[in-house]
Design a protein around this motif. Structure first.
Motif, PDB file in Angstrom:
ATOM      1  N   PRO A 150       0.821  -1.221   0.000  1.00  0.00           N
ATOM      2  CA  PRO A 150       0.000   0.000   0.000  1.00  0.00           C
ATOM      3  C   PRO A 150       0.853   1.268   0.000  1.00  0.00           C
ATOM      4  CG  PRO A 150      -0.808  -1.578   1.620  1.00  0.00           C
ATOM      5  CD  PRO A 150       0.500  -2.107   1.119  1.00  0.00           C
ATOM      6  N   LEU A 151       0.271   2.342  -0.487  1.00  0.00           N
ATOM      7  CA  LEU A 151       0.997   3.604  -0.600  1.00  0.00           C
ATOM      8  C   LEU A 151       1.485   4.091   0.759  1.00  0.00           C
ATOM      9  CD1 LEU A 151       1.933   5.911  -2.442  1.00  0.00           C
ATOM     10  CD2 LEU A 151      -0.301   6.994  -2.085  1.00  0.00           C
ATOM     11  N   PHE A 152       0.675   3.925   1.794  1.00  0.00           N
ATOM     12  CA  PHE A 152       1.077   4.387   3.132  1.00  0.00           C
ATOM     13  C   PHE A 152       2.329   3.662   3.600  1.00  0.00           C
ATOM     14  CE2 PHE A 152       1.053   4.204   7.759  1.00  0.00           C
ATOM     15  CZ  PHE A 152       0.860   5.536   8.084  1.00  0.00           C
ATOM     16  N   ASP A 153       2.396   2.339   3.354  1.00  0.00           N
ATOM     17  CA  ASP A 153       3.574   1.568   3.759  1.00  0.00           C
ATOM     18  C   ASP A 153       4.788   1.903   2.900  1.00  0.00           C
ATOM     19  OD1 ASP A 153       2.267   0.220   5.832  1.00  0.00           O
ATOM     20  OD2 ASP A 153       1.451  -1.251   4.444  1.00  0.00           O
ATOM     21  N   LEU A 154       4.573   2.262   1.643  1.00  0.00           N
ATOM     22  CA  LEU A 154       5.683   2.712   0.801  1.00  0.00           C
ATOM     23  C   LEU A 154       6.265   4.024   1.307  1.00  0.00           C
ATOM     24  CD1 LEU A 154       4.346   1.965  -2.802  1.00  0.00           C
ATOM     25  CD2 LEU A 154       6.226   0.802  -1.637  1.00  0.00           C
ATOM     26  N   ALA A 155       5.396   4.903   1.808  1.00  0.00           N
ATOM     27  CA  ALA A 155       5.854   6.208   2.285  1.00  0.00           C
ATOM     28  C   ALA A 155       6.394   6.149   3.712  1.00  0.00           C
ATOM     29  CB  ALA A 155       4.705   7.222   2.221  1.00  0.00           C
ATOM     30  N   PHE A 156       6.034   5.102   4.462  1.00  0.00           N
ATOM     31  CA  PHE A 156       6.430   5.025   5.870  1.00  0.00           C
ATOM     32  C   PHE A 156       7.945   5.078   6.070  1.00  0.00           C
ATOM     33  CE2 PHE A 156       7.454   2.714   9.771  1.00  0.00           C
ATOM     34  CZ  PHE A 156       6.657   3.379  10.685  1.00  0.00           C
ATOM     35  N   PRO A 157       8.762   4.312   5.326  1.00  0.00           N
ATOM     36  CA  PRO A 157      10.219   4.400   5.529  1.00  0.00           C
ATOM     37  C   PRO A 157      10.779   5.794   5.241  1.00  0.00           C
ATOM     38  CG  PRO A 157       9.670   2.416   4.317  1.00  0.00           C
ATOM     39  CD  PRO A 157       8.422   3.242   4.369  1.00  0.00           C
ATOM     40  N   ILE A 158      10.197   6.507   4.278  1.00  0.00           N
ATOM     41  CA  ILE A 158      10.681   7.857   3.952  1.00  0.00           C
ATOM     42  C   ILE A 158      10.441   8.805   5.118  1.00  0.00           C
ATOM     43  CG2 ILE A 158      10.431   9.795   2.365  1.00  0.00           C
ATOM     44  CD1 ILE A 158       9.552   7.795   0.230  1.00  0.00           C
ATOM     45  N   PHE A 159       9.213   8.805   5.639  1.00  0.00           N
ATOM     46  CA  PHE A 159       8.899   9.684   6.767  1.00  0.00           C
ATOM     47  C   PHE A 159       9.655   9.266   8.027  1.00  0.00           C
ATOM     48  CE2 PHE A 159       5.074  10.414   4.125  1.00  0.00           C
ATOM     49  CZ  PHE A 159       5.125  11.791   4.049  1.00  0.00           C
ATOM     50  N   THR A 160       9.836   7.967   8.224  1.00  0.00           N
ATOM     51  CA  THR A 160      10.580   7.498   9.393  1.00  0.00           C
ATOM     52  C   THR A 160      12.032   7.943   9.336  1.00  0.00           C
ATOM     53  OG1 THR A 160       9.146   5.561   9.599  1.00  0.00           O
ATOM     54  CG2 THR A 160      11.285   5.458  10.686  1.00  0.00           C
ATOM     55  N   THR A 161      12.652   7.822   8.172  1.00  0.00           N
ATOM     56  CA  THR A 161      14.044   8.255   8.010  1.00  0.00           C
ATOM     57  C   THR A 161      14.181   9.756   8.239  1.00  0.00           C
ATOM     58  OG1 THR A 161      14.422   6.478   6.403  1.00  0.00           O
ATOM     59  CG2 THR A 161      16.009   8.297   6.429  1.00  0.00           C
ATOM     60  N   ALA A 162      13.252  10.535   7.692  1.00  0.00           N
ATOM     61  CA  ALA A 162      13.291  11.988   7.891  1.00  0.00           C
ATOM     62  C   ALA A 162      13.123  12.334   9.369  1.00  0.00           C
ATOM     63  CB  ALA A 162      12.202  12.661   7.057  1.00  0.00           C
TER      64      ALA A 162
END
Length: 252
Positions: free
Chosen positions: A49-61
């Motif tokens: 899902p899109l949310f899980d794809l974006a989760f690592p990006i926001f977590t890293t930031a």
């Protein structure tokens, strides 16, 4: 280092010394390159899902912001210290988690591809994607002095919290939304129950890992190590300032 990433990193620990000072691509070990390949395949499959794809990006930031503003590093060390030194029992527990959380779900996904079972792929792939991102992130930042112990401890905690919710969706899919046909063969029945048991095993393991290890043991040790480093830096600065103290000026 905690959870599954500890067992994964142990297999390539002898490459640590050669990785220092080589550059980003040179420091990536074989297991990390494999994880990058998994992440790329899972991302391109359309099963995450899109949310899980974006989760690592926001977590890293978020981790980068914390490392700069909330928990900056102390001291001049060029390598990071391991937060938790586990016993043999703990290492066996971690190997069990690696098998249950990584190897068996990967076999489940590959089996789903071979059987054309799209339902199994959609259920287990988000968990594998997030776990691959977690292991890759932990392995990279564990060798960098840029990140303090609290920031490193937050990596498995943030990912595990998200993955528990993903695994709950997995459990719901295989226990509620998926059913056997009346004339299913023995292989189909075995595959059906393998998916059910695997989903419950992952939910049990990572729930225990979160509430029995990460919160009560791993996180406090990370903050204790951070406070010790902070105190050591303060004492070092006091020692460095001693020659310019008033008593020394009077003696001159």
């Amino acid at each position: 280092m905690s959870g599954v990433s500890l067992a994964v990193s142990e297999t390539t620990k002898h490459h640590e010394n050669t990785a220092v000072g080589v550059g980003i691509m040179g420091s990536l070990r074989v297991i990390e390159l494999q994880l990058v390949a998994f992440i790329m395949v899972f991302s391109a499959s359309g099963l995450v899902p899109l949310f899980d794809l974006a989760f690592p990006i926001f977590t890293t930031a978020y981790l980068l912001i914390l490392s700069r503003l909330a928990f900056p590093t102390h001291g001049g060390s060029t390598t990071s210290k391991e937060i938790y030194q586990g016993t043999q029992v703990f290492r066996a527990y971690v190997i069990l988690g690696t098998t249950v959380g990584l190897f068996l779900p990967l076999a489940y996904v590959l089996g789903g591809f071979a059987r054309g079972d799209e339902h199994s792929l959609q259920s287990a792939t988000p968990h594998l994607f997030l776990l691959s991102c977690q292991i890759l992130t932990e392995n990279i930042i564990s060798g960098l002095s840029l990140f303090s112990p609290p920031v490193r401890a937050l990596v498995p905690m943030l990912y595990t919290v998200r993955r528990i919710f993903v695994i709950l969706d997995w459990v719901q899919d295989v226990w509620i939304n998926k059913s056997l046909t009346p004339y299913a063969g023995i292989k189909d029945v075995a595959w059906f129950w393998f998916g059910r048991v695997l989903a419950l095993a992952n939910l049990a393991y990572f729930s225990i890992n979160m509430f029995g290890f990460l919160i009560p043991r791993f996180l406090p040790r990370a903050f204790n190590q951070y406070l010790r480093e902070q105190n050591d830096e303060i004492q070092r600065k006091v020692v460095e300032d001693e020659p310019t103290s008033p008593l020394d000026k009077k003696s001159l």
